[in-house]
Scaffold this active site. Sequence first.
Site, PDB file in Angstrom:
ATOM      1  N   HIS A   1      -2.323  -3.181  -6.653  1.00 59.05           N
ATOM      2  CA  HIS A   1      -2.861  -2.819  -5.336  1.00 59.05           C
ATOM      3  C   HIS A   1      -4.376  -2.975  -5.314  1.00 59.05           C
ATOM      4  O   HIS A   1      -5.105  -2.163  -5.884  1.00 59.05           O
ATOM      5  CB  HIS A   1      -2.447  -1.375  -4.992  1.00 59.05           C
TER       6      HIS A   1
ATOM      7  N   ASN B   1      -4.634   5.695  -1.048  1.00 57.90           N
ATOM      8  CA  ASN B   1      -4.117   5.746   0.317  1.00 57.90           C
ATOM      9  C   ASN B   1      -3.473   7.092   0.632  1.00 57.90           C
ATOM     10  O   ASN B   1      -3.512   7.553   1.779  1.00 57.90           O
ATOM     11  CB  ASN B   1      -3.130   4.616   0.567  1.00 57.90           C
TER      12      ASN B   1
ATOM     13  N   GLU C   1      -5.118  -0.414  -8.337  1.00 58.52           N
ATOM     14  CA  GLU C   1      -4.079   0.522  -8.762  1.00 58.52           C
ATOM     15  C   GLU C   1      -2.911  -0.300  -9.309  1.00 58.52           C
ATOM     16  O   GLU C   1      -2.373  -1.151  -8.590  1.00 58.52           O
ATOM     17  CB  GLU C   1      -3.619   1.393  -7.591  1.00 58.52           C
TER      18      GLU C   1
ATOM     19  N   SER D   1       0.819  -1.208   0.000  1.00 63.39           N
ATOM     20  CA  SER D   1       0.000   0.000   0.000  1.00 63.39           C
ATOM     21  C   SER D   1       0.849   1.252   0.000  1.00 63.39           C
ATOM     22  O   SER D   1       0.374   2.327  -0.333  1.00 63.39           O
ATOM     23  CB  SER D   1      -0.861   0.047   1.258  1.00 63.39           C
TER      24      SER D   1
HETATM   25  N1  LIG Z   1      -5.405  -4.362   5.003  1.00 63.75           N
HETATM   26  C1  LIG Z   1      -5.742  -3.617   3.975  1.00 63.75           C
HETATM   27  O1  LIG Z   1      -6.800  -2.976   3.985  1.00 63.75           O
HETATM   28  C2  LIG Z   1      -4.851  -3.539   2.765  1.00 63.75           C
HETATM   29  C3  LIG Z   1      -5.365  -3.044   1.572  1.00 63.75           C
HETATM   30  C4  LIG Z   1      -4.555  -3.057   0.425  1.00 63.75           C
HETATM   31  C5  LIG Z   1      -3.259  -3.517   0.503  1.00 63.75           C
HETATM   32  N2  LIG Z   1      -2.769  -3.987   1.694  1.00 63.75           N
HETATM   33  C6  LIG Z   1      -1.395  -4.500   1.707  1.00 63.75           C
HETATM   34  O2  LIG Z   1      -1.462  -5.913   1.643  1.00 63.75           O
HETATM   35  C7  LIG Z   1      -0.344  -6.485   2.318  1.00 63.75           C
HETATM   36  C8  LIG Z   1      -0.834  -7.462   3.370  1.00 63.75           C
HETATM   37  O3  LIG Z   1      -1.609  -6.775   4.338  1.00 63.75           O
HETATM   38  P1  LIG Z   1      -2.728  -7.506   5.202  1.00 63.75           P
HETATM   39  O4  LIG Z   1      -3.524  -6.441   5.827  1.00 63.75           O
HETATM   40  O5  LIG Z   1      -3.391  -8.539   4.382  1.00 63.75           O
HETATM   41  O6  LIG Z   1      -1.829  -8.217   6.316  1.00 63.75           O
HETATM   42  P2  LIG Z   1      -2.202  -9.414   7.325  1.00 63.75           P
HETATM   43  O7  LIG Z   1      -1.389  -9.206   8.521  1.00 63.75           O
HETATM   44  O8  LIG Z   1      -3.671  -9.511   7.473  1.00 63.75           O
HETATM   45  O9  LIG Z   1      -1.717 -10.722   6.534  1.00 63.75           O
HETATM   46  C9  LIG Z   1      -0.374 -11.000   6.221  1.00 63.75           C
HETATM   47  C10 LIG Z   1      -0.231 -12.506   5.990  1.00 63.75           C
HETATM   48  O10 LIG Z   1       1.068 -12.764   5.488  1.00 63.75           O
HETATM   49  C11 LIG Z   1       1.551 -13.962   6.055  1.00 63.75           C
HETATM   50  N3  LIG Z   1       3.011 -13.982   5.954  1.00 63.75           N
HETATM   51  C12 LIG Z   1       3.912 -13.317   6.687  1.00 63.75           C
HETATM   52  N4  LIG Z   1       5.162 -13.587   6.245  1.00 63.75           N
HETATM   53  C13 LIG Z   1       5.053 -14.449   5.220  1.00 63.75           C
HETATM   54  C14 LIG Z   1       5.978 -15.104   4.365  1.00 63.75           C
HETATM   55  N5  LIG Z   1       7.282 -14.891   4.472  1.00 63.75           N
HETATM   56  N6  LIG Z   1       5.491 -15.950   3.420  1.00 63.75           N
HETATM   57  C15 LIG Z   1       4.175 -16.162   3.294  1.00 63.75           C
HETATM   58  N7  LIG Z   1       3.242 -15.559   4.068  1.00 63.75           N
HETATM   59  C16 LIG Z   1       3.676 -14.707   5.020  1.00 63.75           C
HETATM   60  C17 LIG Z   1       1.022 -13.901   7.485  1.00 63.75           C
HETATM   61  O11 LIG Z   1       0.975 -15.213   8.056  1.00 63.75           O
HETATM   62  C18 LIG Z   1      -0.369 -13.307   7.276  1.00 63.75           C
HETATM   63  O12 LIG Z   1      -1.348 -14.292   7.076  1.00 63.75           O
HETATM   64  C19 LIG Z   1       0.445  -5.318   2.890  1.00 63.75           C
HETATM   65  O13 LIG Z   1       1.470  -4.992   1.999  1.00 63.75           O
HETATM   66  C20 LIG Z   1      -0.593  -4.207   2.943  1.00 63.75           C
HETATM   67  O14 LIG Z   1      -0.034  -2.935   2.893  1.00 63.75           O
HETATM   68  C21 LIG Z   1      -3.544  -4.020   2.817  1.00 63.75           C
END
Ligand SMILES: NC(=O)c1ccc[n+]([C@@H]2O[C@H](COP(=O)([O-])OP(=O)(O)OC[C@H]3O[C@@H](n4cnc5c(N)ncnc54)[C@H](O)[C@@H]3O)[C@@H](O)[C@H]2O)c1
Length: 594
Positions: free
Chosen positions: A142, A192, A154, A121
């Site tokens: 994204h 964002n 995006e 993000s």
């Molecule tokens: N939460 C949101 O609203 C949102 C929206 C768009 C983008 N994002 C982006 O998406 C990405 C993930 O965010 P999230 O909110 O889903 O996080 P989250 O914490 O909900 O999930 C992350 C997952 O990654 C796994 N993980 C960690 N290390 C790992 C590895 N080495 N190999 C495989 N899996 C691994 C964890 O076990 C976990 O299940 C981030 O870059 C975030 O910025 C988040």
Amino acid sequence: MAREFTSVGVVGLGTMGAGIVEVFARNGIDVVAVEISDAALDRGRANLTGSTDRAVARGKLTEADRDALLARVTFAVGLDALHSVDLVIEAVPEHLDLKQRLFAELDRVCKPEAILATNTSSLSVTEISVATARPNQVVGIHFFNPAPVMKLVEVVRTVVTSADVVADVEALCGRLGKVDVTISDRAGFIANALLFGYLNHAVDMFESRYATREDIDAAMNLGCGLPMGPLALMDLIGLDTAYEILDTMYRRGGRDRRHAPVPLLKQMVTAGLLGRKSGRGFYTYERPGSPKVVPDEQTPTTTEPAVSDAAVTKIGIVGSGTMATGIIEVFANAGYEVVSVTRGAEQSAKVFEAVQTSLNKGVVRGRLSEADRDAALGRINWSATLDHLADVDLVVEAVVEELSVKKALFASLDEICKPGVVLATTTSSLPVIEVAMATQRPADVVGLHFFNPAPAMPLVEIVRTIRTSAETIATAQAVSATLGKTGVVCGDRSGFIVNALLFPYLNDAVRMLEASYSTTDDIDHAMKLGCGYPMGPFELLDVVGLDVALAIQRELYLELREPGFAPAPLLEHLVTAGYLGRKTRRGFRDHTRR
Ligand SMILES: NC(=O)c1ccc[n+]([C@@H]2O[C@H](COP(=O)([O-])OP(=O)(O)OC[C@H]3O[C@@H](n4cnc5c(N)ncnc54)[C@H](O)[C@@H]3O)[C@@H](O)[C@H]2O)c1
């Protein structure tokens, strides 16, 4: 020739990853879904089945389609399972070193022609890409939360991403039923960059007890029509993720203080209050991962308000403009006896006509019977002298937005009105305490900020000054409830809740346009399709009026001296040029032919 995407890999099955798996599998693409451990894989699988089961329960997916969707997904621990996929998208936590290590590993495991994508993000896609030997095949894709629902994607192109990679990813987005905007690699991209300053500001309001969580959220939900309030959205995003995004945006985006995470966020993350995913964040949820909010110690009691409005039957309303007219209608319609005071018979006749026309519309639309309309009109007494306010129980002032005029009016009301009466101002930008101090009874003075059009908008901001009594607030709350409006209580600061959170975001959108990062259309699309906003920022600015937006933004800047609140020069220039929005047929867009 364009690439075929028959199989894709998704790494990390948390909030975003599980949703992204669902998007691909729903659209007939095989998915290899990868996690770091068996336990995390089980959680990821549960995220996916939970979401698809809910879709079946809501009739959005048949059982057969769900089974087919799930059959397209292969689950695995470790990256080796990704050796033959055409594209990998990662959704692991928002840490640069983690993502760089992951991309170096993906580069080794995946076939040479595979595209490697990040769902980051806020981190630099360029910095992530240089961890691989194929930075020209690295791109940002994204998605927005929840990925199966939000239409926007995006697509982030770095200076080294190949044009054909971008084109193929754009085509893939189309196949997924998404709308893509392609942009360059800047912290927060479009959505964002515009969203997180606003979210952080809302957390700051909550932390400083400016308003309760329910009131902050209700204000943005009902006052701006946003699908959810900022604190509920923080819980959906995940507070740990939100913290990392803010922290990165602060460091990458010019150290704008508005992106420095509010201290409370760090404390909540440390305490394990991560939002929905952990079952508790700003709100408490039925269980981890559940969208259902359950009451906790901060939930307001739903019992009757301490003070009822039984003592309030007769209302005085001063003014003859748009707001006064709407407010007269609202009170008369709710059964109150109204005394309308204008500057003369001519103004009163105009207001009468406007109220009648509006009530007639209600009759035509079947919202109101003719008898109710006549009764409402019959409850309004028309006057041109303040003396007729001697026996009212509540006065609502909605005269011109000039402090000297309002102060003089309140001084007169102080002379005329009986003791104990609540005196309310509808000001949207002046300090309520200034008008309160023009009277000898500041404890009885409150802000009642209605939104335009008053009969339709369900929100009233109840502004408490440092002198307003608890009884006055309770009466204002009870009256708002009788009017069928949601009253939210806040402190006496410029912009109250809604404008203080809304206008800096609009101003930021103008700055983004000014910097040529994106276009009016793409920015509007991003906020509508990525965040579910009813209108994009430029659409809204053209409706609100650029002059109005500039005036509010100036007030906010003057009061808070926050450099990030300084009005965007482009906004100033458009106002100077007389491009004020729809009312002058030209604002950010040309409305002459529409
Ligand atoms: N939460 C949101 O609203 C949102 C929206 C768009 C983008 N994002 C982006 O998406 C990405 C993930 O965010 P999230 O909110 O889903 O996080 P989250 O914490 O909900 O999930 C992350 C997952 O990654 C796994 N993980 C960690 N290390 C790992 C590895 N080495 N190999 C495989 N899996 C691994 C964890 O076990 C976990 O299940 C981030 O870059 C975030 O910025 C988040």
